[in-house]
Design an enzyme around this catalytic site. Structure first.
Site, PDB file in Angstrom:
ATOM      1  N   VAL A  64     -11.030  -8.099   3.455  1.00 35.72           N
ATOM      2  CA  VAL A  64     -11.327  -6.772   3.047  1.00 35.72           C
ATOM      3  C   VAL A  64      -9.254  -7.002   3.615  1.00 35.72           C
ATOM      4  O   VAL A  64      -8.692  -6.841   4.999  1.00 35.72           O
ATOM      5  CB  VAL A  64     -11.686  -6.078   4.637  1.00 35.72           C
ATOM      6  CG1 VAL A  64     -11.051  -4.357   3.835  1.00 35.72           C
ATOM      7  CG2 VAL A  64     -12.866  -6.669   3.968  1.00 35.72           C
ATOM      8  N   ASP A  65      -9.012  -6.138   2.150  1.00 36.30           N
ATOM      9  CA  ASP A  65      -7.371  -5.173   2.422  1.00 36.30           C
ATOM     10  C   ASP A  65      -6.159  -6.936   2.891  1.00 36.30           C
ATOM     11  O   ASP A  65      -5.670  -6.550   3.842  1.00 36.30           O
ATOM     12  CB  ASP A  65      -6.859  -4.826   2.906  1.00 36.30           C
ATOM     13  CG  ASP A  65      -7.508  -3.634   2.260  1.00 36.30           C
ATOM     14  OD1 ASP A  65      -7.837  -3.118   0.572  1.00 36.30           O
ATOM     15  OD2 ASP A  65      -7.839  -2.631   3.483  1.00 36.30           O
ATOM     16  N   HIS A  71      -3.174  -0.171  -1.217  1.00 36.06           N
ATOM     17  CA  HIS A  71      -3.379   0.291   0.191  1.00 36.06           C
ATOM     18  C   HIS A  71      -2.608   0.878   0.994  1.00 36.06           C
ATOM     19  O   HIS A  71      -1.509   0.675   1.101  1.00 36.06           O
ATOM     20  CB  HIS A  71      -3.919  -1.178   1.147  1.00 36.06           C
ATOM     21  CG  HIS A  71      -5.150  -0.564   2.789  1.00 36.06           C
ATOM     22  ND1 HIS A  71      -6.350  -0.142   2.434  1.00 36.06           N
ATOM     23  CD2 HIS A  71      -4.401  -0.508   3.436  1.00 36.06           C
ATOM     24  CE1 HIS A  71      -5.912  -0.396   3.580  1.00 36.06           C
ATOM     25  NE2 HIS A  71      -5.225  -0.042   3.927  1.00 36.06           N
TER      26      HIS A  71
END
Ligand code: GRF
Length: 183
Positions: free
Chosen positions: A139-140, A104
């Site tokens: 999420v992430d 990311h």
């Protein structure tokens, strides 16, 4: 490797293997988009490439089951999300628990989700970077494995900042895969 687009991180892995800097094998490249340039990179590297599209499946669960079956057939030690633009749920993740990593373009937990580089610029931070983490159901949000710091420079726009982060991503991802000792 799960991909959706350009595949420069995938290419960094191919180059590291080719250059003897990474003792690993990419068993399969799976894209959710037929247009992903990453599939061309796989073809050039003689690695099996697959395309599994969400629209060909009636539910998210069916889509994830198809992805998981395709990935399982390659018998991977590690599943690497490198620019894979979908959030995976339990149907996929339960099959590969603790073996899925993601890259990311921010210093998580700051700026999860889309357009992390733009988020960093808008927040006015002096330093951002990239993160490789284990994937969990958020999420992430999974456990962080390692990060690289990239300074935000005067005059940076999304494009310039993203390019400098990307350089670090390539190095970081190869390094983490090497350290995890996975093939
Ligand atoms: C990278 O910035 C990665 O961090 C993010 O999507 C981008 C993918 O780039 N998740 P590429 O397809 O590997 O070139």
């Amino acid at each position: 490797m799960l991909v959706s687009g350009r595949g420069s991180n995938l290419q960094a892995i191919f180059d590291a293997i080719e250059g003897g800097r990474l003792d690993a094998e990419v068993a399969a490249v799976i894209s959710d988009s037929p247009d992903a340039y990453a599939l061309k990179r796989a073809e050039k590297a003689h690695v099996p490439g697959f395309c599994i599209e969400r629209r060909d499946h009636s539910s998210r669960a069916d889509f994830e089951a198809a992805l998981a079956a395709c990935a399982e057939a390659a018998r991977p030690d590690l599943v690497v999300l490198a620019g894979f633009m979908r959030v995976l749920g339990p149907v996929f993740l339960d099959r590969f628990l603790g073996r899925v990593i993601n890259i990311h373009p921010s210093l998580l937990p700051s700026f999860p989700g889309l357009e992390a580089q733009r988020q960093a610029l808008e927040a006015g931070v002096r330093y951002t970077g990239c993160t490789v983490h284990f994937v969990d159901y958020g999420v992430d949000s999974g456990p962080i494995i390692d990060q690289r710091v990239v300074p935000v420079l005067a005059g940076d726009d999304v494009e310039r900042l993203s390019a400098r982060i990307l350089e670090q991503e390539h190095d970081l991802l190869v390094d983490v895969i090497r350290r995890l000792g996975c093939k």
